[in-house]
Design a protein around this motif. Structure first.
Motif, short mmCIF file in Angstrom:
data_model
loop_
_atom_site.label_atom_id
_atom_site.label_comp_id
_atom_site.label_asym_id
_atom_site.label_seq_id
_atom_site.Cartn_x
_atom_site.Cartn_y
_atom_site.Cartn_z
N ALA A 23 0.85 -1.20 0.00
CA ALA A 23 0.00 0.00 0.00
C ALA A 23 0.88 1.24 0.00
CB ALA A 23 -0.88 -0.02 1.24
N PHE A 24 0.24 2.41 -0.03
CA PHE A 24 0.98 3.67 0.02
C PHE A 24 1.14 4.12 1.47
CE2 PHE A 24 -0.83 3.92 -4.20
CZ PHE A 24 0.15 4.58 -4.93
N HIS A 25 2.27 4.76 1.78
CA HIS A 25 2.31 5.48 3.07
C HIS A 25 2.43 6.96 2.74
CE1 HIS A 25 6.63 5.60 2.42
NE2 HIS A 25 6.73 6.47 3.40
N ILE A 26 1.68 7.76 3.47
CA ILE A 26 1.59 9.19 3.16
C ILE A 26 1.73 9.97 4.45
CG2 ILE A 26 0.03 10.96 2.19
CD1 ILE A 26 -1.33 7.99 1.24
N LYS A 27 2.52 11.04 4.39
CA LYS A 27 2.65 11.90 5.57
C LYS A 27 1.32 12.67 5.68
CE LYS A 27 6.12 14.31 8.01
NZ LYS A 27 6.30 15.68 8.30
N TYR A 28 0.67 12.56 6.83
CA TYR A 28 -0.67 13.13 6.98
C TYR A 28 -0.59 14.54 7.56
CZ TYR A 28 -5.56 13.20 8.57
OH TYR A 28 -6.87 13.50 8.79
N ASN A 29 0.10 14.67 8.66
CA ASN A 29 0.37 15.99 9.23
C ASN A 29 1.74 15.89 9.89
OD1 ASN A 29 -0.10 14.68 11.64
ND2 ASN A 29 -2.25 15.26 11.68
N ASP A 30 2.07 16.83 10.75
CA ASP A 30 3.42 16.83 11.31
C ASP A 30 3.79 15.53 12.00
OD1 ASP A 30 3.80 19.24 10.30
OD2 ASP A 30 3.45 20.36 12.17
N LYS A 31 2.79 14.89 12.58
CA LYS A 31 3.10 13.72 13.41
C LYS A 31 2.74 12.39 12.77
CE LYS A 31 1.88 15.92 17.72
NZ LYS A 31 0.47 16.20 17.72
N ARG A 32 1.63 12.37 12.07
CA ARG A 32 1.08 11.05 11.73
C ARG A 32 1.24 10.64 10.27
NH1 ARG A 32 -2.28 9.25 15.96
NH2 ARG A 32 -2.75 10.94 17.40
N TYR A 33 1.22 9.33 10.07
CA TYR A 33 1.28 8.76 8.72
C TYR A 33 0.01 7.98 8.44
CZ TYR A 33 6.04 10.19 8.29
OH TYR A 33 7.14 10.97 8.18
N LEU A 34 -0.29 7.89 7.14
CA LEU A 34 -1.44 7.12 6.69
C LEU A 34 -0.95 5.96 5.84
CD1 LEU A 34 -3.62 10.02 5.25
CD2 LEU A 34 -3.89 8.95 7.50
N ILE A 35 -1.71 4.90 5.87
CA ILE A 35 -1.48 3.82 4.92
C ILE A 35 -2.75 3.76 4.08
CG2 ILE A 35 -1.22 1.32 4.64
CD1 ILE A 35 1.17 2.20 6.06
N ALA A 36 -2.62 3.83 2.77
CA ALA A 36 -3.80 3.78 1.91
C ALA A 36 -3.65 2.63 0.94
CB ALA A 36 -3.96 5.09 1.15
N GLY A 37 -4.65 1.78 0.90
CA GLY A 37 -4.64 0.63 -0.01
C GLY A 37 -6.04 0.41 -0.54
N SER A 38 -6.18 -0.59 -1.40
CA SER A 38 -7.46 -0.78 -2.07
C SER A 38 -8.12 -2.10 -1.66
CB SER A 38 -7.23 -0.78 -3.57
OG SER A 38 -8.45 -0.79 -4.24
N GLU A 216 -6.23 11.28 -7.09
CA GLU A 216 -5.75 10.32 -6.07
C GLU A 216 -4.30 9.91 -6.33
OE1 GLU A 216 -7.20 8.83 -3.28
OE2 GLU A 216 -9.17 9.78 -3.46
N PHE A 217 -3.90 9.82 -7.61
CA PHE A 217 -2.51 9.47 -7.93
C PHE A 217 -1.55 10.48 -7.31
CE2 PHE A 217 -4.01 6.55 -11.16
CZ PHE A 217 -3.01 5.59 -11.16
N VAL A 218 -1.92 11.76 -7.42
CA VAL A 218 -1.04 12.82 -6.91
C VAL A 218 -1.06 12.81 -5.38
CG1 VAL A 218 -0.52 15.28 -6.98
CG2 VAL A 218 -1.46 14.15 -9.01
N LEU A 219 -2.26 12.67 -4.80
CA LEU A 219 -2.39 12.68 -3.34
C LEU A 219 -1.68 11.47 -2.72
CD1 LEU A 219 -6.21 13.54 -3.20
CD2 LEU A 219 -4.36 15.08 -2.52
N ALA A 220 -1.93 10.30 -3.30
CA ALA A 220 -1.34 9.07 -2.74
C ALA A 220 0.17 9.07 -2.89
CB ALA A 220 -1.94 7.84 -3.42
N GLY A 221 0.66 9.73 -3.93
CA GLY A 221 2.10 9.80 -4.14
C GLY A 221 2.80 10.81 -3.25
N GLY A 222 2.03 11.61 -2.47
CA GLY A 222 2.65 12.47 -1.47
C GLY A 222 2.47 13.97 -1.63
N ASN A 223 1.72 14.41 -2.65
CA ASN A 223 1.49 15.85 -2.78
C ASN A 223 0.03 16.17 -2.42
OD1 ASN A 223 1.22 18.50 -3.44
ND2 ASN A 223 2.01 18.34 -5.53
N PRO A 224 -0.19 16.86 -1.28
CA PRO A 224 -1.57 17.13 -0.87
C PRO A 224 -2.20 18.33 -1.58
CG PRO A 224 -0.05 18.01 0.76
CD PRO A 224 0.80 17.36 -0.30
#
Ligand code: PEP
Ligand code: MN
Length: 332
Positions: A23-38, A216-224
Motif C-alpha cells: 500500500a501507500f504510506h503518506i505523511k498526513y500531518n506533522d506527526k502522523r502517517y497514513l497507509i492507503a490501499g485498495s 488520487e494518484f497525486v495525493l497518494a504519491g505524497g502531494n496534498p
C-alpha cells in the motif's frame, strides 16, 4: 481503506508497514502517517497494533473523499490561499498561449493592474492538429518566470506530456495538467513528487470518478496540494465547444475535499458566452475561475474565438465581485 497510524510510528516504520501491506504510506500531518490501499474492508491483522483510526470506502475515491476529510483542503498558491475556510475565489487570467515577450508583458501588466495575482499562459500546447502553433516551449517558460520576477505574479502553465514535466515543475508556480493529459501517468506521478500545487483539468470524456482518481494518484504519491478544474465535457451538443458540467461541480463539492476551479472559457469556446457562464460559476461558491484573455484575441495563435479582450475581462471581473459577495466569497 485509509489507516491513520499512531503518533509513535516513525517515517521508517510507516514505510515498512506500507511495503508489507503493498500500500501507500503518506505523511498526513506533522506527526502522523497514513497507509492507503485498495479493496480492504477491515484493518489487516499486521496493522491492528499500529492503527489509530481507519476509514473504509466503497471505491477508490479515498484521500480526495469528503468521508475521509469532511472539510475542504486548503491550498496555498503563491501569496494567496484557497479552500479551507477562506471563501476565496481566485481568478486565473491570461492568454491561452505565451506567444511573444510583448504579448505576455502586456498581459502581466494588465493582470497586475486589476489587483489580481495569477497569470496563465500555455508553453507546451496540446493541439488537436500538428500543424497548429505548438507553443514556445522552454522559451515561453522563461518568459513566464520573468513575469513572476518583474511583476510579482504567480504563474501557471500546463504540462502536455511527461517529456517536459520537470521543466514545468521548475519554472511554474502551479502545474496545470491539461484535459488531454489527465490520464498521463508520467505527469501525475511526477506531480506527486513535488509539493507545488497541481491543477488537474477534467478530461472531456471522463466521469467524475475517473477525474478524481487522477487526483488520487497525486495525493497518494505524497502531494496534498491538488485542485480540480471542471472545463467542460463532450456531449451531443455542437453549438458550444463543450458543456460545462455544473451538476458535476455540485457532486465534487459534496463528495470530495478538494478545491474546485471552473474554466468557462474552454467550455464555451466563444467569447460571447464566457461572462454569463463565469457569473453562474461564481454564484455556486467556488474556489477559483480560469478565464482566457488576450491583448488582441483576433490574432491569438490558439483559442482565438474564446479569449476575452482586456476591456471585456475587466468588465467581467467587476461584475463578479457582487455575485461572489452574495454567496459569501471574495474575488482575489
Ligand atoms: C488551456 O488551458 O489552454 C487548455 C488547453 O485547456 P484544456 O486542457 O482544458 O483543453
Ligand atoms: Mn486555451
Amino acid at each position: 481503506m485509509i489507516i491513520e497510524l499512531k503518533s509513535t510510528i516513525t517515517a521508517e516504520n510507516a514505510e515498512n508497514l506500507a511495503i508489507e501491506s503493498k500500500a501507500f504510506h503518506i505523511k498526513y500531518n506533522d506527526k502522523r502517517y497514513l497507509i492507503a490501499g485498495s479493496g480492504v474492508k477491515e484493518v489487516p491483522a499486521n496493522l491492528i497494533d499500529f492503527a489509530h483510526n481507519h476509514w473504509v470506502f466503497s471505491n477508490d475515491l479515498q484521500l480526495a473523499s469528503s468521508k475521509f476529510l469532511p472539510t475542504k483542503r486548503e491550498v496555498k498558491i503563491g501569496n494567496v490561499t484557497i479552500g479551507g475556510d477562506t471563501k476565496n475565489t481566485v481568478i486565473i487570467g491570461g492568454p491561452c498561449s505565451v506567444e511573444s515577450e510583448e504579448q505576455i508583458v502586456t498581459s502581466a501588466k494588465f493582470i497586475k493592474s486589476l489587483g489580481l495575482n495569477l497569470l496563465r499562459g500555455g508553453c507546451y500546447k496540446p493541439r488537436t492538429s500538428p500543424y497548429s502553433f505548438q507553443g514556445l516551449g522552454l522559451d515561453g517558460l522563461k518568459l513566464l518566470a520573468k513575469m513572476r520576477d518583474d511583476y510579482g505574479l504567480t504563474v501557471i502553465t500546463e504540462a502536455r506530456d511527461a517529456t517536459h514535466i520537470q521543466e514545468i515543475i521548475e519554472y511554474s508556480d502551479v502545474i496545470q495538467v491539461g484535459a488531454k493529459a489527465m490520464y498521463d501517468q508520467g505527469i501525475l506521478r511526477a506531480c506527486a513528487k513535488t509539493q507545488k500545487p497541481v491543477l488537474i483539468k477534467r478530461g472531456f470524456g471522463t466521469t467524475l470518478q475517473e477525474f478524481v482518481q487522477a487526483a488520487e494518484f497525486v495525493l497518494a504519491g505524497g502531494n496534498p496540494n491538488v485542485i480540480l478544474c471542471e472545463r467542460g465535457i463532450r456531449t451531443f451538443e455542437t453549438g458550444t465547444r463543450f458543456t460545462l458540467d455544473l451538476c458535476g461541480v455540485s457532486w465534487l463539492k459534496e463528495h470530495t475535499n478538494l478545491p474546485i476551479i471552473l474554466d468557462p472559457s474552454h467550455a464555451m469556446g466563444y467569447a460571447y458566452g464566457v461572462a454569463d457562464l463565469a457569473r453562474a460559476c461564481v454564484a455556486m461558491g467556488i474556489d477559483g475561475l480560469l478565464i482566457e484573455a488576450h491583448p488582441d484575441p483576433s490574432v491569438a495563435k490558439s483559442d482565438a474565438s474564446q479569449q476575452l479582450n482586456h476591456d471585456q475581462f475587466e468588465t467581467l471581473i467587476s461584475s463578479l465581485k457582487p455575485v461572489a459577495s452574495s454567496v459569501g466569497y471574495n474575488i482575489i
